[in-house]
Design a protein around this motif. Structure first.
Motif, PDB file in Angstrom:
ATOM      1  N   PHE A 102       0.906  -1.221  -0.021  1.00  0.00           N
ATOM      2  CA  PHE A 102       0.004   0.008  -0.081  1.00  0.00           C
ATOM      3  C   PHE A 102       0.909   1.271  -0.220  1.00  0.00           C
ATOM      4  O   PHE A 102       1.857   1.366   0.531  1.00  0.00           O
ATOM      5  N   GLY A 103       0.392   2.357  -0.686  1.00  0.00           N
ATOM      6  CA  GLY A 103       1.193   3.424  -0.774  1.00  0.00           C
ATOM      7  C   GLY A 103       0.633   4.439  -1.487  1.00  0.00           C
ATOM      8  O   GLY A 103      -0.679   4.626  -1.729  1.00  0.00           O
ATOM      9  N   THR A 104       1.524   5.370  -2.013  1.00  0.00           N
ATOM     10  CA  THR A 104       1.106   6.704  -2.842  1.00  0.00           C
ATOM     11  C   THR A 104       1.762   6.841  -3.995  1.00  0.00           C
ATOM     12  O   THR A 104       3.110   6.547  -3.873  1.00  0.00           O
ATOM     13  N   VAL A 123      -3.610   7.078  -3.799  1.00  0.00           N
ATOM     14  CA  VAL A 123      -3.313   6.360  -2.673  1.00  0.00           C
ATOM     15  C   VAL A 123      -3.932   4.920  -2.954  1.00  0.00           C
ATOM     16  O   VAL A 123      -5.207   4.723  -3.557  1.00  0.00           O
ATOM     17  N   GLU A 171      -1.333  12.007   6.855  1.00  0.00           N
ATOM     18  CA  GLU A 171      -1.459  10.492   7.112  1.00  0.00           C
ATOM     19  C   GLU A 171      -2.912   9.936   6.614  1.00  0.00           C
ATOM     20  O   GLU A 171      -3.940  10.385   6.861  1.00  0.00           O
ATOM     21  N   HIS A 192      -0.670   5.328   6.273  1.00  0.00           N
ATOM     22  CA  HIS A 192       0.347   5.785   5.225  1.00  0.00           C
ATOM     23  C   HIS A 192       0.493   7.225   5.184  1.00  0.00           C
ATOM     24  O   HIS A 192      -0.470   7.704   5.073  1.00  0.00           O
ATOM     25  N   GLU A 214       5.943   3.346  -1.128  1.00  0.00           N
ATOM     26  CA  GLU A 214       5.034   2.174  -0.738  1.00  0.00           C
ATOM     27  C   GLU A 214       5.510   1.371   0.478  1.00  0.00           C
ATOM     28  O   GLU A 214       6.825   1.339   0.846  1.00  0.00           O
ATOM     29  N   ALA A 215       4.709   0.781   1.098  1.00  0.00           N
ATOM     30  CA  ALA A 215       5.048  -0.093   2.263  1.00  0.00           C
ATOM     31  C   ALA A 215       4.506  -1.473   1.942  1.00  0.00           C
ATOM     32  O   ALA A 215       3.541  -1.732   1.362  1.00  0.00           O
ATOM     33  N   GLU A 217       3.284  -5.388   3.722  1.00  0.00           N
ATOM     34  CA  GLU A 217       2.924  -6.062   5.118  1.00  0.00           C
ATOM     35  C   GLU A 217       2.205  -7.411   4.769  1.00  0.00           C
ATOM     36  O   GLU A 217       1.940  -7.505   3.574  1.00  0.00           O
TER      37      GLU A 217
END
Length: 285
Positions: A102-104, A123, A171, A192, A214-215, A217
């Protein structure tokens, strides 16, 4: 490390956990769960962990937790083929692992920018394996800054994303709802920070190259309901690709070797920095 109990948790870390199978949207893990012991006494009373004993948690890499462990493991499980199923219909000693990213992605508008709309950004939440998440995710809710009209956006089919224009960073809460047959009505929440400006020192803003943050998980579902487990396993056999998105060319790669090499590189860089800092402190004293 496996999480204890029949619960859902968010677990950070590079790639699928050890023992996970499959490169699709979902991995199936069959190792024994931490905190769950087996009792082979056939006369023992069956006490399976219930959905109310589970929970949703946001966990650092490799940590345990994410819900309340049952006080007693199931001791009267029935056999369904090679699976052990609790009296409440949960598949014992199995996990469903959902790798998500997930990210932007933010584009500077250049000459078209004004005081209130300097960037166009998106997003998103997606499968880290670029597969269709609809097998396990029923909807995603994006909670934007309250200054936006309709700040809570619900997306019920892929691609799970929202595009807007603005000038500020903030955020974003992203709530992922699992399929109803998963047995969990509460969302899995991740957070995020929207970034509009280049993160590297000296890097110039350009309309051609977006800022991508981007992260990665993993949503881990412990001892899932058997109907949900069977459906996911069947769907995972012929996993379909993720729905196309206008920004998919900007997604980051999330492969096990890439994640591990990035971790090693950052760890080495941090160690070098600490060494230099210690030397500076020693010289100053």
């Amino acid at each position: 490390e496996a999480l204890a109990g029949a619960s859902v948790g968010v677990q950070g870390g590079p790639g699928l956990p050890g023992g996970a199978v499959g490169g699709g949207a979902v991995g199936i893990k069959g190792e024994a769960l931490a905190g769950v012991s087996e009792n082979n006494n056939a006369n023992a009373e069956a006490k399976a962990p219930s959905a109310s004993q589970g929970g949703v948690g946001s966990l650092p890499a490799g940590s345990g937790g994410g819900g309340t462990a049952p006080t007693q493991a199931n001791t009267g499980a029935a056999s369904s083929g090679s699976l052990q199923v609790s009296a409440e219909g949960r598949v014992l000693n199995k996990q469903i692992v959902i790798p998500i990213a997930f990210g932007t992605v933010a584009f500077w508008l250049g000459k078209k920018a004004d005081e209130y709309n300097s960037h166009r950004w998106t997003v998103y939440a997606r499968s880290a394996r670029n597969q269709d998440l609809s097998t396990v995710i029923s909807k995603v809710v994006f909670h934007l800054h309250p200054s936006f009209q309709n700040a809570t956006r619900t997306i019920e089919q892929g691609p799970f994303e929202v595009t807007e224009k603005g000038w500020g960073e903030f955020e974003i809460q992203i709530s992922l709802y699992l399929s109803p047959d998963s047995g969990y009505g509460e969302p899995v929440d991740v957070f995020h920070m929207l970034k509009l400006y280049p993160q590297e020192e000296g890097q110039q803003q350009t309309t051609k190259k977006p800022v991508v943050v981007e992260a990665y998980e993993e949503i881990v579902i412990h001892e899932p309901p058997k109907a949900f487990y069977d459906r996911v396993v069947a769907a995972n056999t012929g996993t379909s690709p993720a729905p196309p998105s206008a920004i998919d060319s900007h997604y980051l790669a999330h492969q096990d070797d890439y994640e591990f090499s990035t971790y090693v590189e950052k760890k080495s860089s941090l160690a070098s920095y600490i060494t230099k800092l210690n030397a500076m402190v020693a010289d100053a004293s």
